[in-house]
Enzyme design. Structure first.
Site, PDB file in Angstrom:
ATOM      1  N   ARG A  41      43.069  32.485  30.939  1.00 43.44           N
ATOM      2  CA  ARG A  41      43.243  33.436  29.829  1.00 43.44           C
ATOM      3  C   ARG A  41      42.847  32.831  28.488  1.00 43.44           C
ATOM      4  NH1 ARG A  41      46.090  38.311  28.517  1.00 43.44           N
ATOM      5  NH2 ARG A  41      47.082  38.223  26.465  1.00 43.44           N
ATOM      6  N   ILE A  67      43.266  41.785  23.202  1.00 41.84           N
ATOM      7  CA  ILE A  67      43.412  41.442  24.608  1.00 41.84           C
ATOM      8  C   ILE A  67      44.837  41.824  24.964  1.00 41.84           C
ATOM      9  CG2 ILE A  67      43.965  39.025  24.001  1.00 41.84           C
ATOM     10  CD1 ILE A  67      42.915  38.171  26.728  1.00 41.84           C
ATOM     11  N   SER A  68      45.011  42.616  25.992  1.00 41.92           N
ATOM     12  CA  SER A  68      46.337  43.150  26.323  1.00 41.92           C
ATOM     13  C   SER A  68      47.312  42.050  26.730  1.00 41.92           C
ATOM     14  CB  SER A  68      46.230  44.171  27.464  1.00 41.92           C
ATOM     15  OG  SER A  68      45.532  45.314  27.053  1.00 41.92           O
ATOM     16  N   GLN A  69      48.581  42.334  26.527  1.00 43.04           N
ATOM     17  CA  GLN A  69      49.680  41.483  26.977  1.00 43.04           C
ATOM     18  C   GLN A  69      49.495  41.169  28.477  1.00 43.04           C
ATOM     19  OE1 GLN A  69      53.043  44.021  27.188  1.00 43.04           O
ATOM     20  NE2 GLN A  69      54.560  42.397  27.352  1.00 43.04           N
TER      21      GLN A  69
END
Length: 219
Positions: A41, A67-69
């Site tokens: 990530r 960027i999503s959780q």
């Protein structure tokens, strides 16, 4: 030596993320958990915030996008119920993280990004990290990717006010779509769409916040 220690640190952070943010909630799909453990990530966030890459939150990636959780990426992935060989369409490539997670499960990923600079960066990043199964297209995701349809699964990583009809049409019989739906200035619902006999059945999963679905203005 320094980079090696750094890598070990990132690996440890990923494991903490999986245990505390995913397993301790409701993520139990083994393929999803394996993908979340494997994808780096920190490679998908800007360098100046890499120390926050595995935090339990969405992060800015520039261009007014995020960027999503990690939990949201895992929840959407798990809900698609992918199998090896599943053909997946993603709307909203962003930094490429969600596509990379999907590519750890199946080798047929098509993703569309409307922000040209972001899409080009994602394409280069995914290639550099070895995700050759991901095909990136620059354009308006509302219309999907008809040349590659139908898809076993579609995931939309931006909030729409209604479900785009072209995406429903490109979903295979028995296929699933996950999409945030709701007003652009408020809380949306993450919706699961299942296509049966040409019709769709929807179910609300959870309240979410996503950046708005961007369209190309038609004159």
């Amino acid at each position: 030596m320094g980079s090696g220690l750094c890598q070990v640190n990132y690996m440890a952070q990923r494991e903490v993320m999986v245990q505390s943010q995913l397993i301790n909630r409701d993520i139990s799909d083994t393929a999803t958990l394996a993908a979340m453990r494997k994808v780096l990530r920190h490679e998908f966030v800007p360098e100046n915030i890499r120390d926050m890459a595995y935090a339990d939150r969405a992060l800015s990636i520039g261009f007014d996008q995020t960027i999503s959780q990690p939990y949201m990426v895992a929840a959407m992935t798990q809900e698609l119920k992918l199998k090896p060989g599943s053909k997946v369409l993603e709307i909203g490539t962003g930094s490429g993280y969600q596509a990379a997670v999907l590519a750890e499960i199946t080798d047929s990923i098509y993703t569309i990004e409307i922000v040209e600079s972001l899409g080009k960066l994602a394409k280069e990043r995914l290639k550099r990290l070895g995700y050759d199964a991901v095909l990136v297209k620059l354009g308006d995701g509302y219309h999907g990717w008809p040349e590659k349809a139908p898809f076993d699964a579609i995931v939309v990583t931006a909030g729409a006010e209604t479900i785009p009809l072209p995406l429903v049409e490109q979903l295979k019989e028995g296929g699933r779509m996950i999409i945030p739906i709701g007003p652009h200035n408020g809380v949306r619902q993450l919706i699961r769409v299942v296509k049966r006999n040409g019709k769709i059945k929807t179910k609300e999963m959870m309240a979410v916040r996503f950046v708005p679905f961007t369209r190309i203005k038609e004159h």
